[in-house]
Design an enzyme around this catalytic site. Structure first.
Site, short mmCIF file in Angstrom:
data_model
loop_
_atom_site.label_atom_id
_atom_site.label_comp_id
_atom_site.label_asym_id
_atom_site.label_seq_id
_atom_site.Cartn_x
_atom_site.Cartn_y
_atom_site.Cartn_z
N CYS A 2 0.82 -1.22 0.00
CA CYS A 2 0.00 0.00 0.00
C CYS A 2 0.85 1.26 0.00
CB CYS A 2 -0.90 0.03 1.23
SG CYS A 2 -1.86 -1.46 1.48
N ARG A 27 4.41 -0.10 -6.31
CA ARG A 27 4.33 -0.90 -5.08
C ARG A 27 3.25 -1.98 -5.19
NH1 ARG A 27 6.70 2.15 -0.66
NH2 ARG A 27 5.43 1.03 0.86
N TRP A 74 -3.39 -2.48 -1.35
CA TRP A 74 -3.10 -3.86 -1.72
C TRP A 74 -3.82 -4.72 -0.69
CZ3 TRP A 74 -0.65 -8.26 0.23
CH2 TRP A 74 -0.24 -9.22 -0.72
N ASN A 98 -1.04 1.60 5.90
CA ASN A 98 -0.24 0.55 5.27
C ASN A 98 0.19 -0.40 6.37
OD1 ASN A 98 1.46 -1.08 3.78
ND2 ASN A 98 3.10 0.43 3.62
N GLY A 99 -0.16 -1.68 6.27
CA GLY A 99 0.24 -2.63 7.29
C GLY A 99 -0.91 -3.52 7.69
N GLU A 479 15.31 -18.35 -10.22
CA GLU A 479 14.98 -16.95 -10.48
C GLU A 479 14.28 -16.81 -11.83
OE1 GLU A 479 14.80 -12.72 -10.80
OE2 GLU A 479 14.61 -14.19 -9.19
N LYS A 483 10.55 -15.24 -12.38
CA LYS A 483 10.25 -14.14 -13.28
C LYS A 483 9.10 -14.49 -14.21
CE LYS A 483 12.69 -10.87 -12.03
NZ LYS A 483 12.31 -11.40 -10.71
N GLU A 486 5.78 -14.70 -12.29
CA GLU A 486 5.39 -13.39 -11.77
C GLU A 486 4.61 -12.57 -12.79
OE1 GLU A 486 8.43 -11.51 -8.53
OE2 GLU A 486 9.24 -11.80 -10.53
N HIS A 502 14.78 -37.20 -9.84
CA HIS A 502 14.28 -37.50 -8.50
C HIS A 502 12.86 -37.01 -8.31
CE1 HIS A 502 18.11 -39.01 -6.99
NE2 HIS A 502 18.69 -38.02 -7.66
N LYS A 602 5.59 -4.39 -5.05
CA LYS A 602 7.02 -4.19 -5.18
C LYS A 602 7.73 -4.25 -3.84
CE LYS A 602 10.76 -2.99 -7.50
NZ LYS A 602 11.38 -3.99 -8.38
#
Length: 607
Positions: A2, A27, A74, A98-99, A479, A483, A486, A502, A602
């Site tokens: 947020c 964000r 958010w 925010n939180g 990674e 990506k 995401e 395996h 973000k």
């Protein structure tokens, strides 16, 4: 997550608030709103979705007033909706937050006993209702806000606006960042400095537990104990040009293209021209006095740490543990006084990483952070803060910050090797020369953009993708998978190549693309064997390698992506480029929101 902004200004607040919120879009958010005080009356406007929806609403239903607060939400408690969007209003008070208020159920029950009902599913409404309750008991706006803050448990950044008070904002932070901006008979509040950059370059960062009372001409800050606190006002520098897309369609594309420049800046900062050894400014950090290294991070930064584990262990012969921040402190690992605790965070505000850092305080020999924001909470609470010099990164999916993190971590490993005497002067000089040539090699990798786009076009039709790599390529495989999922929303997983048989090999069929990250290195032949196992089961291999590797192993592969030759230790940094471009072009082909993918933020400032 947020974003919060606040304005006590000389001009209409609504357009200023919306413009500031635009600078916080990176964000991540799902709704937005603003509240203002005009002629003593508190009003608000809220909308679900992108900020353009709020802008359209304000065109048809303007909100006058020169004092205001704004928010991009958010969702944590309650689905995205106008009703759940901030600011939350209860009678004469509006609040942005925010939180997460962890004790909101307890507070709701207490309010219910006073006959106070609820209209939303959010924890933040509790803050507004509690403040209204205290106002009705006869407290002043400042007293009511402070008493409410005292009752809250959890993490929060808050800004309060009051009916009839057009020269007052109350702000507070605990666990979530908040900055105060100083203007000419104006004051501002923002979740981070980038939101305030067009308005002022004079910033005061609130510290943990601080609460602040703002008017247009004054700022009073008190600490958690209620004592007056003197916080430093700093002049900051932000490159506004880096917050624009320039000629690129997306911020992510721009930030991928910037990597040769920002990596060169990072290298110059720690390895001055002509020097073969790493120089860390303003620190007496000596790895020869340390027994081990503990590295902690989240997401992409966690994969940077996993890569650095190879470097520290191979180059400096130093034992390394790497932890996901959200698990680290709950595991309660023993930390000795000869341990270096290293924390990596792009924003420097990641809640889990900050909590892990605080767990190590008083236990580790030193706390070192690798961050992109030198003024961030993690940087300020570290013994040594090492900036990565990536500049502002707007795209939610980290690109240039990742390669800058890798570059700084490699140089830190070389510093450790020099301190511990595990590399000769000649070997250090060899690595230094390779590092100085890295920006040029990254440019060459970017020249493969068109070829990578063709491979991505094929990849965009897949439902599942595997990424494989060995050694230094293993963290990069994870990674690369991160990506892709995401921003394209394709399910992807990264595995060590040797782990294929395996379990994951059961997934291989003619519909499964497998991206193999394989420079022609010491483990190349083993990686090729795993690749052959994929192709024998009709899996579609995209081979990312250099000329020698492609010449040796391209028979039967679905597609190849050609990378230049590189010093083995630098391969993860170079091969980050095709991993990023594959994800980017796949997402573009699918038509997803590249810069602001769904459900993501973000800067993750709540646990």
């Amino acid at each position: 997550m947020c974003g919060i902004v606040g304005v006590l200004g000389q001009h209409e607040a609504a357009p200023i608030l919306v413009e500031a919120l635009k600078r916080l879009e990176y964000r991540g958010y799902d709704s937005a709103g603003i509240a203002t005080v005009n002629s003593g009356a508190l009003g608000r406007r809220r909308a679900v979705g992108k900020l353009v929806n709020l802008s359209d609403l304000l065109v048809h239903d303007p909100l006058p007033g020169k004092s205001g607060i704004g928010h991009t939400r958010w969702a944590t408690h309650g689905a995205p909706s106008v009703n759940n969007a901030h600011p939350h209003k209860a009678g004469p008070v509006a609040v942005v937050h925010n939180g997460i208020v962890e004790n909101y159920r307890e507070l709701r029950a207490e309010l219910a006993e006073h006959g106070i009902g609820f209209e939303t599913e959010t924890d933040t409404e509790t803050v507004a209702l509690m403040t209204e309750h205290f106002l009705k008991s006869g407290l002043s706006p400042i007293e009511a806000a402070f008493k409410t803050i005292d009752r809250l448990q959890g993490a929060f950044a808050l800004a309060f606006l009051f009916d009839g008070q057009d020269d007052l904002i109350v702000a507070a932070r605990k666990g979530s960042p908040l900055a105060i901006g100083h203007g000419d008979s104006e004051m501002f509040v923002g979740s981070d400095a980038i939101a305030l950059a067009p308005l002022t370059n004079k910033i005061t960062y609130l510290e943990e537990g601080d609460r602040a009372v703002l008017t247009r001409t004054s700022l009073e800050i008190r600490n958690e104990a209620g004592e007056l606190a003197n916080r430093e006002m700093r002049k900051i520098k932000l490159d506004h040009a880096r917050a624009d897309k320039g000629e690129h369609k997306h911020f992510m594309a721009k930030e991928i293209a910037e990597q040769p420049i920002v990596v060169a800046e990072a290298i110059r900062s720690y390895m001055p021209t002509g020097a073969d050894q790493v120089v860390l400014p303003d620190t007496d950090l000596d790895f020869s006095k340390l027994d081990r290294l503990t590295m902690v991070a989240c997401g992409t930064a966690f994969y940077a740490c996993l890569t650095a584990k190879y470097w520290f262990e191979q180059l400096a012969k130093m034992p390394v543990e790497v932890d996901i921040a959200s698990e680290f402190r709950y595991r309660e690992p023993p930390i000795t006084d000869r341990t270096l605790a290293l924390f990596v965070s792009q924003s420097g505000e990641t809640a889990d990483t900050l909590a892990a850092l605080r767990y190590c305080e008083g236990k580790a020999d030193k706390i070192v952070s690798v961050v992109n924001v030198p003024e961030s909470s993690i940087a300020r609470e570290s013994d040594v803060a090492l900036p990565i010099h990536a500049g502002v990164e707007i795209g939610v999916a980290s690109t240039k910050a990742f390669t800058c993190q890798l570059s700084v971590l490699l140089m830190l490993a070389l510093k450790a090797a020099a301190d511990r005497g595990t590399l000769s002067d000649e070997e250090l000089a060899d690595h230094a020369a390779a590092l100085r040539g890295l920006p040029s090699v990254l440019n060459t990798a970017l020249d493969q953009n068109r070829a990578i786009r063709k491979s991505a076009q094929r990849l965009s039709e897949a439902r599942d993708v595997l990424f494989l790599g060995r050694g230094l390529m293993y963290p990069l495989a994870m990674e690369g998978a991160l990506k892709l999922k995401e921003i394209s929303y394709i399910h992807a997983e990264g595995y060590a190549s040797g782990e294929l048989k395996h379990g994951p090999i059961a997934l291989i069929d003619k519909h499964m693309p497998v991206v193999v990250m394989a420079p022609r290195d010491a483990v190349f032949d083993k990686t090729v064997s795993n690749m052959q196992e994929v192709m024998a089961r009709k899996g579609k291999v995209i081979l990312v390698s250099d000329d020698d590797g492609i010449a040796e192993a391209e028979d039967g592969v679905w597609s190849t992506i050609r990378m230049p030759h590189i010093h083995p230790s630098l391969a993860p940094i170079l091969y980050s480029v095709p991993a990023q471009l594959l994800a980017y072009h796949t997402a573009v082909a699918k038509g997803t929101d590249v810069d602001q993918p769904r459900n993501l933020a973000k800067s993750v400032t709540v646990e």
